[in-house]
Write a protein that holds these residues in place. Structure first.
Motif, PDB file in Angstrom:
ATOM      1  N   TRP A  20       0.819  -1.298   0.101  1.00 60.95           N
ATOM      2  CA  TRP A  20      -0.024  -0.002   0.104  1.00 60.95           C
ATOM      3  C   TRP A  20       0.991   1.289   0.161  1.00 60.95           C
ATOM      4  O   TRP A  20       0.735   2.047  -0.600  1.00 60.95           O
ATOM      5  N   LEU A  56     -10.913  -8.604   3.634  1.00 65.18           N
ATOM      6  CA  LEU A  56      -9.849  -8.119   2.859  1.00 65.18           C
ATOM      7  C   LEU A  56     -10.166  -7.204   1.957  1.00 65.18           C
ATOM      8  O   LEU A  56      -9.767  -7.265   0.672  1.00 65.18           O
ATOM      9  N   GLU A  77      -9.816  -4.511   6.547  1.00 65.88           N
ATOM     10  CA  GLU A  77      -8.667  -4.262   6.007  1.00 65.88           C
ATOM     11  C   GLU A  77      -7.545  -3.933   7.004  1.00 65.88           C
ATOM     12  O   GLU A  77      -7.661  -3.206   7.927  1.00 65.88           O
ATOM     13  N   ILE A  78      -6.259  -4.395   6.905  1.00 66.00           N
ATOM     14  CA  ILE A  78      -5.293  -4.341   7.680  1.00 66.00           C
ATOM     15  C   ILE A  78      -4.668  -3.032   7.550  1.00 66.00           C
ATOM     16  O   ILE A  78      -4.004  -2.300   8.441  1.00 66.00           O
ATOM     17  N   ILE A 122      -8.116  -9.835   9.832  1.00 64.69           N
ATOM     18  CA  ILE A 122      -9.489 -10.394   9.901  1.00 64.69           C
ATOM     19  C   ILE A 122      -9.803 -11.340  10.756  1.00 64.69           C
ATOM     20  O   ILE A 122     -10.702 -11.818  11.413  1.00 64.69           O
ATOM     21  N   ARG A 139     -13.611 -11.104  -3.014  1.00 64.14           N
ATOM     22  CA  ARG A 139     -12.941 -10.908  -4.324  1.00 64.14           C
ATOM     23  C   ARG A 139     -11.130 -10.525  -3.862  1.00 64.14           C
ATOM     24  O   ARG A 139     -11.658  -9.689  -3.147  1.00 64.14           O
TER      25      ARG A 139
END
Ligand code: SAH
Length: 196
Positions: A20, A56, A77-78, A122, A139
């Motif tokens: 990211w 995710l 989401e991490i 999660i 997805r």
């Protein structure tokens, strides 16, 4: 095919955060996924005001799309950067609060209230924290999970869905000897044995 070559592969949370930070997010698509469009009826099953879960989630634009149709969206989401980019790219005001049950986790909620994104792993979630869902859009989620964590992931997902829920799962088919993943190759036979 021989999936053995991917079995031991692990992508750490730190590596995801780095993707990211580097903008190395080829998985993110600006356009809504055509398969969600195609199978929307299956996901919603005639319900209005569904609770839809995005495991995710990244900054998947489909979250905005479903929320605009009046459904309530929960994602996990991490990467905090991903979550913040989601809200800013859609010009959605949000508030941020700690999650008392999970050390270090935060929940980002649109001011309108129908999009809640948990920023944590999660594996820290449970139905006592997020409730149960009528639909799941998976997805880039099961296929992003490390192969060694698949059973744990699927067991958790099963615990998070209502009895009459719909679960849309997107996988990719390719030669696992030629690409190390993610996305990982999850053959249909394995999907059947994982979900039962
Ligand atoms: N589903 C999204 C993103 C797919 S990429 C889409 O369709 O665009 C997988 C995402 O999972 C990444 O954004 C990564 O940061 C996140 N992730 C990886 N491991 C995670 C974990 N254990 N808990 C929560 N999020 C995680």
């Amino acid at each position: 095919s021989d999936v053995g070559s991917q079995k031991e592969r692990v992508v750490t949370e730190e590596e995801w955060l780095q993707k990211w930070e580097m903008g190395n997010i080829g998985f993110h698509k600006e356009q809504g996924h055509p398969l969600l469009q195609k199978y929307l009826d299956v996901l919603l099953n005639g319900r209005s005001g569904s609770r839809i879960f995005f495991p995710l989630c990244g900054k998947a634009v489909e979250m905005k799309w479903l929320a605009d149709m009046g459904h309530s969206v929960v994602g996990v989401e991490i990467s905090e950067q991903a979550v913040k980019e989601f809200f800013s790219e859609h010009s959605l005001p949000y508030c941020e609060e700690p999650v008392p049950e999970i050390l270090g986790a935060k929940m980002f909620q649109s001011t309108s209230g129908n999009i809640s994104l948990y920023c944590c792993s999660i594996y820290d979630l449970s139905s006592s924290i997020v409730g149960k869902f009528d639909g799941v859009w998976d997805r880039g989620a099961l296929v992003a999970v490390n192969p060694c964590d698949r059973q744990r992931y699927v067991s958790l997902m099963i615990s998070l869905v209502e009895k009459n829920s719909s679960y849309l799962l997107v996988t990719v088919s390719y030669d696992p000897n030629k690409h190390k993943g993610p996305p990982f190759y999850v053959p249909e036979s394995e999907i059947k044995s994982l979900f039962g």
